[in-house]
Scaffold this motif. Structure first.
Motif, short mmCIF file in Angstrom:
data_model
loop_
_atom_site.label_atom_id
_atom_site.label_comp_id
_atom_site.label_asym_id
_atom_site.label_seq_id
_atom_site.Cartn_x
_atom_site.Cartn_y
_atom_site.Cartn_z
N GLU A 108 0.82 -1.21 0.00
CA GLU A 108 0.00 0.00 0.00
C GLU A 108 0.86 1.26 0.00
O GLU A 108 1.64 1.48 0.92
CB GLU A 108 -0.94 -0.01 1.21
CG GLU A 108 -2.02 -1.07 1.16
CD GLU A 108 -1.58 -2.45 1.57
OE1 GLU A 108 -2.38 -3.40 1.45
OE2 GLU A 108 -0.41 -2.60 2.00
N GLN A 109 0.69 2.08 -1.04
CA GLN A 109 1.33 3.38 -1.13
C GLN A 109 0.28 4.41 -1.52
O GLN A 109 -0.59 4.15 -2.36
CB GLN A 109 2.45 3.37 -2.17
CG GLN A 109 3.68 2.56 -1.74
CD GLN A 109 4.53 3.28 -0.70
OE1 GLN A 109 5.39 4.09 -1.01
NE2 GLN A 109 4.29 2.96 0.56
N ALA A 110 0.39 5.59 -0.93
CA ALA A 110 -0.67 6.59 -1.08
C ALA A 110 -0.70 7.19 -2.48
O ALA A 110 0.34 7.46 -3.08
CB ALA A 110 -0.48 7.69 -0.05
N ARG A 111 -1.90 7.40 -2.98
CA ARG A 111 -2.14 8.15 -4.21
C ARG A 111 -3.23 9.18 -3.90
O ARG A 111 -4.40 9.02 -4.22
CB ARG A 111 -2.56 7.22 -5.34
CG ARG A 111 -2.77 7.92 -6.70
CD ARG A 111 -3.01 6.90 -7.80
NE ARG A 111 -4.17 6.07 -7.51
CZ ARG A 111 -5.43 6.39 -7.82
NH1 ARG A 111 -5.71 7.52 -8.43
NH2 ARG A 111 -6.40 5.57 -7.51
N VAL A 112 -2.80 10.26 -3.24
CA VAL A 112 -3.71 11.31 -2.79
C VAL A 112 -2.85 12.49 -2.37
O VAL A 112 -1.68 12.31 -1.99
CB VAL A 112 -4.58 10.80 -1.61
CG1 VAL A 112 -3.72 10.47 -0.39
CG2 VAL A 112 -5.67 11.79 -1.24
N LEU A 113 -3.37 13.69 -2.45
CA LEU A 113 -2.61 14.85 -1.98
C LEU A 113 -2.30 14.67 -0.48
O LEU A 113 -3.18 14.37 0.31
CB LEU A 113 -3.39 16.14 -2.21
CG LEU A 113 -2.54 17.41 -2.23
CD1 LEU A 113 -1.73 17.49 -3.52
CD2 LEU A 113 -3.40 18.66 -2.08
N GLY A 114 -1.04 14.87 -0.14
CA GLY A 114 -0.59 14.58 1.22
C GLY A 114 0.14 13.27 1.32
O GLY A 114 0.85 13.01 2.30
N GLY A 115 -0.03 12.40 0.32
CA GLY A 115 0.72 11.15 0.25
C GLY A 115 0.59 10.31 1.51
O GLY A 115 -0.49 10.20 2.10
N GLY A 116 1.70 9.71 1.92
CA GLY A 116 1.68 8.84 3.09
C GLY A 116 1.19 9.54 4.34
O GLY A 116 0.57 8.92 5.20
#
Length: 591
Positions: A108-116
């Motif tokens: 799981e790695q973030a794909r959203v503004l702000g990331g992790g």
């Protein structure tokens, strides 16, 4: 902190499609580091900044509820905020079995503004002073503890501690949940640590010693503070020189004569555009930043040639020595009276640092986080976990490699955890040490049915936020709260994988097999584009993030860590972005 004014709209209209203006900096990735860079660099009104993020925006007043929630389990397994095709292996590949194929699992790695920082467990851990002195010793000049401390202070607003080690007016609020709000399980574990001889540490980021402590979190008023929340408030977004594009994928770097001139990106409308810049900064994390470099021809010449990619700069270290903290877990059934009590949404309240005593390891080389709730669903509320991790790992043999040159294809990721036997030996000792505490008579009134836990594909599937899982776990939870004989049967039949805890406590071979199979990372992917001396073949960037061998290109994220810190990587990533932003602004003022 939590403003309600909306930011400027995402620019994806026809006017933007024809915009050929040039930016001073293009930041690829609006994650943990990217948001920091965007805020700090755009503070200079003479600079034009463009941020390109593949995931959705989290504008003030429109931050999704799962991200703001103190209970992180609604965000970190949420497919809405993830790179859902990203997979990795974590097992060590035995040297005598080079053809062995370890299991490929979702990472799981973030794909959203702000990331992790928008989906992680919110643990605000700096690591230890010796981590950064090691960075300097490994060739990252100017990154000693004395040099980085001002930036740890700059990023934070610690609401509990002040003094020379803490900041009071930074964008990221740091707090702790007081023991009076803890459930009985967390208080019982703290008492058990005390009886086992561990000292109480009031401030984990100010007292760098062994002991147990209330964990510091990037959280205020029981709400997450991501870097998007902290650094990109409505006043920052209103700056005329800052443009934020979300749901936009960078498909390649524009290279000319070994200089990066900009990027090509595909917007939410499906159109592909070129964006020009004096400099491009990759802030895509330790898995995607090296992939961008490799696709642009920056990396190991042999690997690039095998894929038909023209070599722009032969840097053997790109994608190499990928690192994470190896982790395994001990789980227990929590008796009803000891569960989360509703006075806080937090589930990770208590932490522990301890020393293995291994001759090669620094103090506090091992750590554990205590979860009084293991997942968002009803069964998760009944299960506690002691997550044990190698705080100072010696395993640095992971890699990020391209499968092909297509930007849509996720890279091949092999963490190769436990490649150094010293990690295995310390983990085996730590596992038995902490399992003995959980199994001690003092914990019998709080937990029962203790078992070895692994973050397996089965756990991931049940952890998905679906109606089916909600209904299924609701039924199972009712049964688990039934007779003890039924609970033991259900746990062994549906949750336990492999040998029971009693076998692992006495059988070295069984414990080693479990740890080798069950060890996973803790989403602290780091070190795949390391800072170092230019004549170090494994170094990718200089101490200011500049990529060796090319112009107009930097990397600023956890991938440039020379070694992984002894702790969670969120605050160190923010610190790195803060310091390099300062270096960039100082360069601009000097020219």
């Amino acid at each position: 902190m939590f403003d309600t004014m909306d930011g400027p709209p995402v620019m994806n209209d026809e006017k933007h499609a024809n915009d050929t203006s040039r930016y001073d900096f293009i930041i690829v990735g609006g994650g943990t580091a990217g948001c920091v860079l965007a805020s700090r660099l755009s503070a200079d009104p003479r600079l034009r900044i463009l941020v390109i993020e593949a995931g959705e925006d989290t504008a003030p007043g429109r931050v999704p509820a799962p991200i703001l929630d103190s209970f992180a389990g609604l965000a970190y397994l949420n497919s809405r905020f993830l790179w859902n095709d990203l997979k990795a292996t974590t097992e060590n590949i035995p040297s005598n079995r080079p053809d062995y194929q370890p299991a490929l699992r979702k990472y799981e790695q973030a794909r959203v503004l702000g990331g992790g920082s928008a989906i992680n467990g919110q643990l605000a851990n700096r690591g230890a002073p010796h981590d950064y002195d090691e960075w300097q010793a490994r060739g990252a000049k100017g990154w000693s503890w004395d040099a980085v401390l001002p930036y740890f202070r700059k990023l934070e607003r610690d609401v509990d501690f002040d003094g020379p080690l803490h900041g009071q007016d930074g964008p990221i609020a740091i707090s702790r949940i007081g023991e009076d709000l803890w459930p009985e399980h967390a208080n019982a574990m703290a008492a058990a640590f005390g009886r086992a001889g561990f000292s109480y540490v009031h401030d984990q980021n100010g007292e760098f010693v062994d002991g147990y402590y209330p964990v510091a979190i990037s959280n205020l008023y029981d709400r997450r503070v991501s870097t998007a929340v902290g650094y990109l408030g409505y006043r920052v977004r209103a700056r005329a020189n800052l443009t934020i594009l979300t749901e936009t994928h960078v498909t390649g770097l524009l290279m000319h004569d070994r200089v990066c001139r900009g990027v090509t990106a595909r917007g939410p409308d499906g159109e592909t555009r070129d964006y020009q810049a004096s400099e491009v900064i990759l802030s895509c994390g330790a898995l995607h930043s090296p992939a961008h470099l490799l696709r642009a021809g920056i990396g190991p010449a042999q690997e690039l040639g095998d894929l038909g990619i023209e070599v722009v700069a032969d840097r053997p270290g790109v994608g190499k020595r990928l690192t994470d903290h190896p982790s395994v877990a001990i789980a227990s059934y929590i008796k009803p009276k000891a569960r989360i009590n509703g006075r806080t949404r937090r589930h990770l309240l208590l932490g522990l640092r301890f020393s293995s005593g291994h001759a090669d390891a620094p103090p506090s080389d091992m750590a554990a986080s205590i979860a009084s709730k293991s997942a968002w669903h009803d069964v998760g509320s009944q299960l506690a976990t002691v997550n044990i991790w190698v705080n100072k790992t010696f395993s640095e043999d992971g890699s990020v490699r391209l499968r092909d040159s297509d930007w849509r294809t996720e890279p091949r990721i092999d963490f190769n955890l436990m490649s150094d036997r010293r990690d295995l030996e310390r983990m085996m000792s730590a596992y038995r040490r902490l399992a003995a505490i959980v199994l001690s008579p003092e914990m019998h009134g709080v937990v029962s049915d203790t078992f070895p836990a692994s973050y397996s594909d089965k756990v991931r599937q049940v952890g998905a936020l679906t109606l089916r899982n909600r209904l299924m776990t609701g039924l199972l939870a009712k049964l688990l709260d039934g007779p003890a004989v039924l609970r033991e049967f259900l746990l062994k039949s549906f949750i336990l994988e492999g040998d029971p805890i009693e076998v692992l406590m006495r059988d070295d071979d069984a414990l080693e097999a479990f740890i080798r199979r069950a060890t996973v990372g803790v989403w602290h992917a780091s070190c795949s584009c390391r800072m170092g001396d230019e004549d170090d073949p494994m170094a990718v960037t200089a101490a200011d993030g500049r990529v060796y061998g090319v112009g107009g290109l930097r990397v600023v994220d956890a991938s440039i860590f020379p070694s992984i810190p002894s702790g969670n990587t969120n605050l160190p990533t923010i610190m790195v972005a803060e310091r390099i932003a300062d270096l960039i602004l100082a360069e601009r003022q000097a020219t």
